[in-house]
Design a protein around this motif. Structure first.
Motif, mmCIF file in Angstrom:
data_model
loop_
_atom_site.group_PDB
_atom_site.id
_atom_site.type_symbol
_atom_site.label_atom_id
_atom_site.label_comp_id
_atom_site.label_asym_id
_atom_site.label_seq_id
_atom_site.Cartn_x
_atom_site.Cartn_y
_atom_site.Cartn_z
ATOM 1 N N ASP A 11 29.665 6.611 12.187
ATOM 2 C CA ASP A 11 29.935 7.853 12.911
ATOM 3 C C ASP A 11 30.263 7.541 14.377
ATOM 4 O O ASP A 11 29.537 6.803 15.033
ATOM 5 N N PRO A 12 31.349 8.097 14.910
ATOM 6 C CA PRO A 12 31.730 7.819 16.295
ATOM 7 C C PRO A 12 30.644 8.168 17.320
ATOM 8 O O PRO A 12 30.548 7.535 18.361
ATOM 9 N N ALA A 13 29.816 9.157 17.015
ATOM 10 C CA ALA A 13 28.785 9.588 17.962
ATOM 11 C C ALA A 13 27.608 8.628 18.050
ATOM 12 O O ALA A 13 26.871 8.638 19.037
ATOM 13 N N THR A 14 27.419 7.790 17.044
ATOM 14 C CA THR A 14 26.234 6.928 17.016
ATOM 15 C C THR A 14 26.525 5.453 16.758
ATOM 16 O O THR A 14 25.608 4.641 16.845
ATOM 17 N N ARG A 15 27.748 5.095 16.473
ATOM 18 C CA ARG A 15 28.002 3.709 16.055
ATOM 19 C C ARG A 15 27.746 2.677 17.145
ATOM 20 O O ARG A 15 27.535 1.510 16.851
ATOM 21 N N ARG A 16 27.728 3.096 18.400
ATOM 22 C CA ARG A 16 27.481 2.136 19.491
ATOM 23 C C ARG A 16 26.000 2.010 19.853
ATOM 24 O O ARG A 16 25.642 1.197 20.699
ATOM 25 N N ILE A 17 25.156 2.820 19.226
ATOM 26 C CA ILE A 17 23.718 2.716 19.485
ATOM 27 C C ILE A 17 23.207 1.439 18.815
ATOM 28 O O ILE A 17 23.398 1.242 17.618
ATOM 29 N N PRO A 18 22.553 0.565 19.582
ATOM 30 C CA PRO A 18 22.050 -0.679 18.990
ATOM 31 C C PRO A 18 20.974 -0.408 17.944
ATOM 32 O O PRO A 18 20.103 0.442 18.132
ATOM 33 N N VAL A 19 21.046 -1.147 16.849
ATOM 34 C CA VAL A 19 20.071 -1.024 15.760
ATOM 35 C C VAL A 19 19.467 -2.396 15.503
ATOM 36 O O VAL A 19 20.184 -3.366 15.277
ATOM 37 N N SER A 20 18.139 -2.430 15.546
ATOM 38 C CA SER A 20 17.404 -3.630 15.192
ATOM 39 C C SER A 20 16.606 -3.315 13.941
ATOM 40 O O SER A 20 15.870 -2.328 13.896
ATOM 41 N N ALA A 21 16.772 -4.136 12.905
ATOM 42 C CA ALA A 21 16.091 -3.911 11.634
ATOM 43 C C ALA A 21 15.195 -5.099 11.321
ATOM 44 O O ALA A 21 15.519 -6.231 11.659
ATOM 45 N N TYR A 22 14.079 -4.792 10.681
ATOM 46 C CA TYR A 22 13.180 -5.865 10.286
ATOM 47 C C TYR A 22 12.630 -5.598 8.890
ATOM 48 O O TYR A 22 12.552 -4.452 8.447
ATOM 49 N N GLY A 23 12.305 -6.681 8.202
ATOM 50 C CA GLY A 23 11.746 -6.573 6.855
ATOM 51 C C GLY A 23 11.091 -7.879 6.470
ATOM 52 O O GLY A 23 11.062 -8.831 7.244
ATOM 53 N N SER A 24 10.611 -7.907 5.258
ATOM 54 C CA SER A 24 9.941 -9.091 4.746
ATOM 55 C C SER A 24 10.920 -10.264 4.656
ATOM 56 O O SER A 24 12.062 -10.095 4.219
ATOM 57 N N HIS A 25 10.459 -11.436 5.034
ATOM 58 C CA HIS A 25 11.320 -12.619 4.968
ATOM 59 C C HIS A 25 11.686 -12.977 3.536
ATOM 60 O O HIS A 25 12.676 -13.661 3.299
ATOM 61 N N VAL A 26 10.904 -12.510 2.563
ATOM 62 C CA VAL A 26 11.224 -12.805 1.162
ATOM 63 C C VAL A 26 12.181 -11.771 0.557
ATOM 64 O O VAL A 26 12.667 -11.973 -0.549
ATOM 65 N N ALA A 27 12.449 -10.696 1.284
ATOM 66 C CA ALA A 27 13.371 -9.656 0.803
ATOM 67 C C ALA A 27 14.764 -9.914 1.375
ATOM 68 O O ALA A 27 15.331 -9.108 2.111
ATOM 69 N N ALA A 28 15.321 -11.069 1.010
ATOM 70 C CA ALA A 28 16.606 -11.500 1.566
ATOM 71 C C ALA A 28 17.722 -10.504 1.281
ATOM 72 O O ALA A 28 18.600 -10.297 2.122
ATOM 73 N N GLU A 29 17.697 -9.860 0.119
ATOM 74 C CA GLU A 29 18.747 -8.890 -0.233
ATOM 75 C C GLU A 29 18.731 -7.704 0.738
ATOM 76 O O GLU A 29 19.779 -7.253 1.194
ATOM 77 N N GLY A 30 17.542 -7.232 1.086
ATOM 78 C CA GLY A 30 17.429 -6.119 2.028
ATOM 79 C C GLY A 30 17.883 -6.508 3.423
ATOM 80 O O GLY A 30 18.575 -5.743 4.101
ATOM 81 N N LEU A 31 17.523 -7.694 3.860
ATOM 82 C CA LEU A 31 17.951 -8.179 5.174
ATOM 83 C C LEU A 31 19.478 -8.290 5.231
ATOM 84 O O LEU A 31 20.111 -7.885 6.207
ATOM 85 N N GLN A 32 20.060 -8.826 4.166
ATOM 86 C CA GLN A 32 21.528 -8.951 4.114
ATOM 87 C C GLN A 32 22.195 -7.577 4.047
ATOM 88 O O GLN A 32 23.235 -7.360 4.662
#
Length: 127
Positions: free
Chosen positions: A89-110
């Motif tokens: 969305d043009p209104a929010t695409r420049r807002i930085p997003v930091s995501a975190y999850g379990s190191h064993v959940a590689a599919e979710g991180l990707q």
């Protein structure tokens, strides 16, 4: 005279209350105002049902946060659809997003990287 500066906002898409306390303590010490969205029902949807990602984009457009923090392990948060919508969305695409999850959940991180998260890391790096 310069206008009074408001605190930067950190929006946490985090449903883990214990981790919220830790995140908020650090964010407040750094001068951030923290807003939590723990589940789709936390958004003001006007009683409508369906895709909550539009409401999320609307709320983020109003707040204009300095950062959105996403918990990839939360079952309550539809982060895949929300992240994809935010970053397209043009209104929010420049807002930085930091995501975190379990190191064993590689599919979710990707998946978070593919959806446009600016930083993706293992939860253990935040603790």
């Amino acid at each position: 005279m310069l206008p009074e500066r408001e605190e930067p906002i950190l929006v946490g898409l985090v449903s883990d209350l214990i981790f919220q306390v830790k995140i908020e303590a650090v964010a407040v010490s750094l001068g951030y105002l923290v807003r939590w969205i723990e589940r789709p029902a936390a958004l003001e949807t006007g009683g409508e049902t369906g895709d909550s990602s539009g409401w999320l984009v609307e709320q983020l457009s109003r707040w204009q946060p300095a950062l959105v923090l996403v918990d990839l392990s939360s079952a309550e948060i539809p982060w895949r659809s929300w992240l994809a919508r935010m970053k397209s969305d043009p209104a929010t695409r420049r807002i930085p997003v930091s995501a975190y999850g379990s190191h064993v959940a590689a599919e979710g991180l990707q998946a978070a990287r593919s959806a446009g998260a600016d930083l993706v890391t293992a939860r253990s790096h935040l603790a």
